[in-house]
Design a protein around this motif. Sequence first.
Motif, PDB file in Angstrom:
ATOM      1  N   ALA A  82      78.160  31.100 -63.600  1.00  0.00           N
ATOM      2  CA  ALA A  82      77.260  30.395 -62.684  1.00  0.00           C
ATOM      3  C   ALA A  82      77.389  31.029 -61.303  1.00  0.00           C
ATOM      4  O   ALA A  82      78.445  31.584 -60.965  1.00  0.00           O
TER       5      ALA A  82
ATOM      6  N   ARG B  91      76.933  25.560 -67.237  1.00  0.00           N
ATOM      7  CA  ARG B  91      75.916  24.551 -66.916  1.00  0.00           C
ATOM      8  C   ARG B  91      76.538  23.400 -66.115  1.00  0.00           C
ATOM      9  O   ARG B  91      75.888  22.840 -65.220  1.00  0.00           O
TER      10      ARG B  91
ATOM     11  N   GLU C 213      77.048  24.608 -62.545  1.00  0.00           N
ATOM     12  CA  GLU C 213      75.779  24.625 -61.813  1.00  0.00           C
ATOM     13  C   GLU C 213      75.418  23.231 -61.293  1.00  0.00           C
ATOM     14  O   GLU C 213      74.899  23.081 -60.183  1.00  0.00           O
TER      15      GLU C 213
ATOM     16  N   LYS D 100      76.403  22.712 -56.576  1.00  0.00           N
ATOM     17  CA  LYS D 100      75.512  22.536 -55.426  1.00  0.00           C
ATOM     18  C   LYS D 100      75.985  21.415 -54.504  1.00  0.00           C
ATOM     19  O   LYS D 100      75.601  21.361 -53.334  1.00  0.00           O
TER      20      LYS D 100
END
Length: 319
Positions: free
Chosen positions: A107, A272, A275, A279
Amino acid sequence: MKVLQFSRTGDLAALEVVELPTPVPAEGEVLVQIKAAGLNPSDVKNVLGRFPYTTLPRVPGRDFSGVVIEGPQELVGQEVWGTGNQIGFSRNGSHAGYITLSAKGVALKPKSLSFAQAASLGVPYTTAWDALERSLVGANTRLLVIGANGAVGSAAIALARVRGAQVLAAVRRPEQLKALREQGFEAILLETPEQLGAQVNEVFSGGAEVIFDTTGFWLPAAVPALAQFGRIAIIAAPVDGHVQLPALALYRKGGSVVGINSLLYGVEACARMLEQFGKLFDDGTLPLPGGLIESPLEDGPARYAQVNAGAAEKIILLP
């Protein structure tokens, strides 16, 4: 390239610094130059032979951050991070200068995290994320985290706060209690197993809807602290793997036990997860990790011994 490698298990003396050729990525893979690699207790247990599916000789290490050197053009030059269940066990891991893995298994690294910070988060945060997801922790969920001062516990309370849960942190030592309260968390001091139910019910009338035991020792004591239809998530157990569970009390509450095992997830599934919560570091929702000890890869054997002896600090190996 320099790597840490072991060719037998059962003794940390098996871990050596050796030279290996730089790996070549296969079709659909990336070659990542590792800038930092986390050292987790599971890495130490791997060398000690606790994972029978590990193949030898093996480079250990699950968590890493670095720069893509070869692979799909859109990834070359990108700063990435990753973790997963094969690397370090059935294929060479991150305690090395370079690593190859699926191109979908990395990622993009949050810009707000240094390489060392990113490498410290893989196993703790994916474990905590999985525990909250599978225990259905959401807004206003009454959540008790036992061992909230540890790497996974700290990740769990931070992520749960983002989800809007009502968080109660339980720790062993007064200084840990003080630190958590200074961070704005409601917290209790763990005393005896017999007292846990009363302590939790004083804070959460009717008990905690979800209890996350990150220590492996509080499962029987957690049942009296559990609300009706509650869930108890566990990530560890005593060495012999057995506990005396008050099954009748659990059944009467309609409760359930959820086993959380980060080694069920490969690098692509973990990417995943990274990710999704990565953020949250860039937008300031999650706190940046601190208190890391950065160490040259060559000092890896000594650092493994420190973790095995119970060192609380998070150690980051730098190739």
